[in-house]
Enzyme design. Structure first.
Site, PDB file in Angstrom:
ATOM      1  N   PRO A  17      30.121  61.993  54.615  1.00  0.00           N
ATOM      2  CA  PRO A  17      30.471  61.326  53.365  1.00  0.00           C
ATOM      3  C   PRO A  17      29.280  60.966  52.500  1.00  0.00           C
ATOM      4  O   PRO A  17      28.247  60.509  52.997  1.00  0.00           O
ATOM      5  CB  PRO A  17      31.206  60.061  53.832  1.00  0.00           C
ATOM      6  N   ASN A  18      29.457  61.201  51.219  1.00  0.00           N
ATOM      7  CA  ASN A  18      28.511  60.832  50.161  1.00  0.00           C
ATOM      8  C   ASN A  18      27.271  61.724  50.103  1.00  0.00           C
ATOM      9  O   ASN A  18      26.456  61.582  49.181  1.00  0.00           O
ATOM     10  CB  ASN A  18      28.090  59.345  50.283  1.00  0.00           C
ATOM     11  N   ARG A  25      22.426  59.997  44.327  1.00  0.00           N
ATOM     12  CA  ARG A  25      22.819  58.823  45.106  1.00  0.00           C
ATOM     13  C   ARG A  25      21.567  58.053  45.544  1.00  0.00           C
ATOM     14  O   ARG A  25      20.772  58.573  46.344  1.00  0.00           O
ATOM     15  CB  ARG A  25      23.577  59.316  46.348  1.00  0.00           C
ATOM     16  N   TYR A  30      17.329  57.879  49.275  1.00  0.00           N
ATOM     17  CA  TYR A  30      17.655  59.188  49.858  1.00  0.00           C
ATOM     18  C   TYR A  30      16.900  60.366  49.236  1.00  0.00           C
ATOM     19  O   TYR A  30      17.046  61.501  49.696  1.00  0.00           O
ATOM     20  CB  TYR A  30      19.171  59.422  49.765  1.00  0.00           C
ATOM     21  N   ASN A  81      24.546  65.601  59.821  1.00  0.00           N
ATOM     22  CA  ASN A  81      24.314  64.281  59.233  1.00  0.00           C
ATOM     23  C   ASN A  81      25.691  63.751  58.881  1.00  0.00           C
ATOM     24  O   ASN A  81      26.281  64.146  57.877  1.00  0.00           O
ATOM     25  CB  ASN A  81      23.424  64.357  57.992  1.00  0.00           C
ATOM     26  N   ALA A  84      27.645  57.617  57.133  1.00  0.00           N
ATOM     27  CA  ALA A  84      28.058  56.339  57.728  1.00  0.00           C
ATOM     28  C   ALA A  84      28.936  56.519  58.965  1.00  0.00           C
ATOM     29  O   ALA A  84      28.980  55.631  59.826  1.00  0.00           O
ATOM     30  CB  ALA A  84      28.780  55.490  56.691  1.00  0.00           C
ATOM     31  N   HIS A  87      27.635  55.917  62.537  1.00  0.00           N
ATOM     32  CA  HIS A  87      27.559  54.584  63.133  1.00  0.00           C
ATOM     33  C   HIS A  87      28.901  54.090  63.662  1.00  0.00           C
ATOM     34  O   HIS A  87      28.960  53.056  64.325  1.00  0.00           O
ATOM     35  CB  HIS A  87      27.039  53.585  62.091  1.00  0.00           C
ATOM     36  N   GLU A 105      21.426  65.447  65.665  1.00  0.00           N
ATOM     37  CA  GLU A 105      21.779  64.464  64.634  1.00  0.00           C
ATOM     38  C   GLU A 105      20.582  64.287  63.705  1.00  0.00           C
ATOM     39  O   GLU A 105      19.450  64.164  64.165  1.00  0.00           O
ATOM     40  CB  GLU A 105      22.126  63.146  65.319  1.00  0.00           C
ATOM     41  N   HIS A 107      19.164  62.239  60.049  1.00  0.00           N
ATOM     42  CA  HIS A 107      19.310  61.284  58.945  1.00  0.00           C
ATOM     43  C   HIS A 107      18.093  61.396  58.051  1.00  0.00           C
ATOM     44  O   HIS A 107      16.964  61.522  58.548  1.00  0.00           O
ATOM     45  CB  HIS A 107      19.405  59.840  59.468  1.00  0.00           C
ATOM     46  N   LEU A 108      18.336  61.311  56.769  1.00  0.00           N
ATOM     47  CA  LEU A 108      17.226  61.323  55.823  1.00  0.00           C
ATOM     48  C   LEU A 108      16.340  60.096  56.008  1.00  0.00           C
ATOM     49  O   LEU A 108      15.108  60.194  55.964  1.00  0.00           O
ATOM     50  CB  LEU A 108      17.774  61.346  54.385  1.00  0.00           C
ATOM     51  N   ARG A 114      16.471  50.030  58.989  1.00  0.00           N
ATOM     52  CA  ARG A 114      17.395  49.564  57.958  1.00  0.00           C
ATOM     53  C   ARG A 114      18.287  48.426  58.494  1.00  0.00           C
ATOM     54  O   ARG A 114      17.938  47.759  59.456  1.00  0.00           O
ATOM     55  CB  ARG A 114      18.205  50.756  57.432  1.00  0.00           C
TER      56      ARG A 114
END
Ligand code: DQA
Length: 154
Positions: A17-18, A25, A30, A81, A84, A87, A105, A107-108, A114
């Protein structure tokens, strides 16, 4: 994993998503690179590795699972990726187990630097590896690592 001896390694690149909005974004978080730009760069790297790529991006949890079901027996592994859903989604981890698809997996951002809710991954316990914090180039590291791991298993 499907036995594909004699075939080029085939990798799925799955974004959640996104991530279709990469580039616009929250660019301070990102980056400015778009998802099509990331996919084009991965396609170039795949060529140098002698690998084939397929890509998908979905905003829905069930759609991501449907993609994995469709890739079962067709791809040798997945760079994911899940945004959300990384998580929260036990269902997505179950889908990787159900399809026997090995995955890395990515992630940027460095999710461990975070908010607390981003510091836990539902996917990481069954991933071959996790790459985070390197921005768009992290996908490249993930692809190289996954191809290497799959070849070592063949
Ligand atoms: C992300 C990190 C997630 O916490 C977030 O929800 C995303 C992007 C990353 O690539 O850094 O959508 O997966």
């Amino acid at each position: 994993m499907a036995k594909r001896t004699g075939h080029p390694v085939k990798i799925g690149i799955l974004n959640g998503p996104n991530l279709n909005l990469l580039g616009v974004r929250e660019p301070a978080v990102y980056g400015h690179t778009t998802l099509p730009e990331i996919e084009a760069q991965l396609a170039r790297i795949a060529t140098t590795l002698g690998a084939q790529l397929v890509t998908a991006q979905c905003n829905g949890e069930g759609q991501l699972i449907d993609v994995l079901h469709a890739w079962r027996g067709d791809v040798d592994g997945v760079v994911v990726n899940a945004g959300a859903y990384s998580h929260s989604s036990l269902a997505l981890r179950d889908a990787f187990a159900a399809t026997s698809l090995p995955f890395v997996e990515v992630h940027l951002t460095n999710v461990y630097a975070r908010e607390p809710e981003r510091r836990h991954s539902m996917l990481a316990p069954t991933a071959i590896g996790v790459v985070c914090g390197f921005g768009a180039v992290g996908y490249e590291f993930a692809l190289r690592g996954l191809v290497s791991a799959i070849r070592a298993r063949m």
